[in-house]
Design a protein around this motif. Structure first.
Motif, short mmCIF file in Angstrom:
data_model
loop_
_atom_site.label_atom_id
_atom_site.label_comp_id
_atom_site.label_asym_id
_atom_site.label_seq_id
_atom_site.Cartn_x
_atom_site.Cartn_y
_atom_site.Cartn_z
N LYS A 174 0.85 -1.19 0.00
CA LYS A 174 0.00 0.00 0.00
C LYS A 174 0.89 1.24 0.00
O LYS A 174 2.07 1.18 0.33
N ALA A 175 0.31 2.38 -0.36
CA ALA A 175 1.08 3.63 -0.46
C ALA A 175 1.73 3.99 0.86
O ALA A 175 2.90 4.42 0.88
N ASP A 176 1.03 3.81 1.98
CA ASP A 176 1.63 4.16 3.28
C ASP A 176 2.76 3.21 3.65
O ASP A 176 3.72 3.60 4.31
N GLU A 235 5.75 4.42 1.69
CA GLU A 235 6.29 5.67 2.26
C GLU A 235 7.23 5.40 3.43
O GLU A 235 8.07 6.24 3.75
N ASP A 289 2.59 3.22 -9.57
CA ASP A 289 1.76 4.41 -9.65
C ASP A 289 2.65 5.64 -9.49
O ASP A 289 3.20 5.90 -8.43
N THR A 345 2.35 8.55 -6.57
CA THR A 345 2.68 8.40 -5.15
C THR A 345 3.95 9.16 -4.80
O THR A 345 4.79 9.44 -5.67
N ARG A 346 4.07 9.50 -3.52
CA ARG A 346 5.29 10.18 -3.05
C ARG A 346 6.50 9.29 -3.24
O ARG A 346 7.60 9.76 -3.53
#
Length: 183
Positions: A20-22, A25, A48, A51-52
């Motif tokens: 997941k994105a978190d 990160e 993606d 995303t950061r």
């Protein structure tokens, strides 16, 4: 942990799309100060770019895309690779090789090795390809109408032969060709 019996530790992460994105990160601090003795490789079919994490990879210059070559680029690639190795192709032989193998660069390079040994000192011919390379690529019913539209008789006949060997439904293939002719 430190590398064992080596200068570097190699870490390969294959399941990056599942993160997941978190979760991604959480790797951002590592990107700022990576461990000097570790080579970290993160693999993903698609990342993606919004995303950061992806932005940080791009900013650091460590995001590499390895897209497979387009079908139209395969024959020039095979010919250039043969030239680099000191071999050459007779007209049509490189296209015949690509038609038999498809877009798998590893399989193309392996077949080129075998062809170069087989042809030793002369240009690789279509007959050499037919005798030494087992076709890996399955022909699609969509390939034949394309060959008909391009008016490429050699490719068309080769595709008809392959489709017959694959036991494709003849009426379906005929319908696809008829559709292409009508278009």
């Amino acid at each position: 942990s430190l590398p064992m019996m080596s200068k570097w530790r190699f870490v390969l992460v294959r399941s990056l799309p599942d993160w997941k994105a978190d979760e991604l990160e959480q790797l951002l601090p590592y990107l700022e100060k990576p461990t000097p003795s570790t080579v970290l490789v993160l693999l993903a079919d698609k990342l993606d770019g919004r995303t950061r994490f992806a932005a940080a990879l791009k900013k650091k210059g460590v995001l590499f895309e390895a897209d497979p070559p387009a079908e139209r680029d395969l024959v020039p690639w095979v010919e250039a690779e043969a030239k680099r190795r000191g071999a050459s192709f007779a007209p049509g032989a490189a296209a015949s090789l690509v038609l038999a193998i498809g877009a798998d660069l590893g399989a193309l390079a392996d077949a080129l090795d075998r062809l170069q040994l087989y042809a030793t000192g002369r240009a690789i011919t279509e007959q050499d390809v037919d005798q030494t390379v087992a076709p890996l690529r399955e022909a699609s019913t969509f390939d034949l109408p394309e060959a008909v539209a391009d008016k490429n008789l050699a490719r068309g006949l080769s595709l008809v032969h392959q489709l017959a060997k694959q036991r494709e439904a003849g009426l379906l293939v005929l319908a696809m060709v008829a559709r292409q002719v009508r278009i």
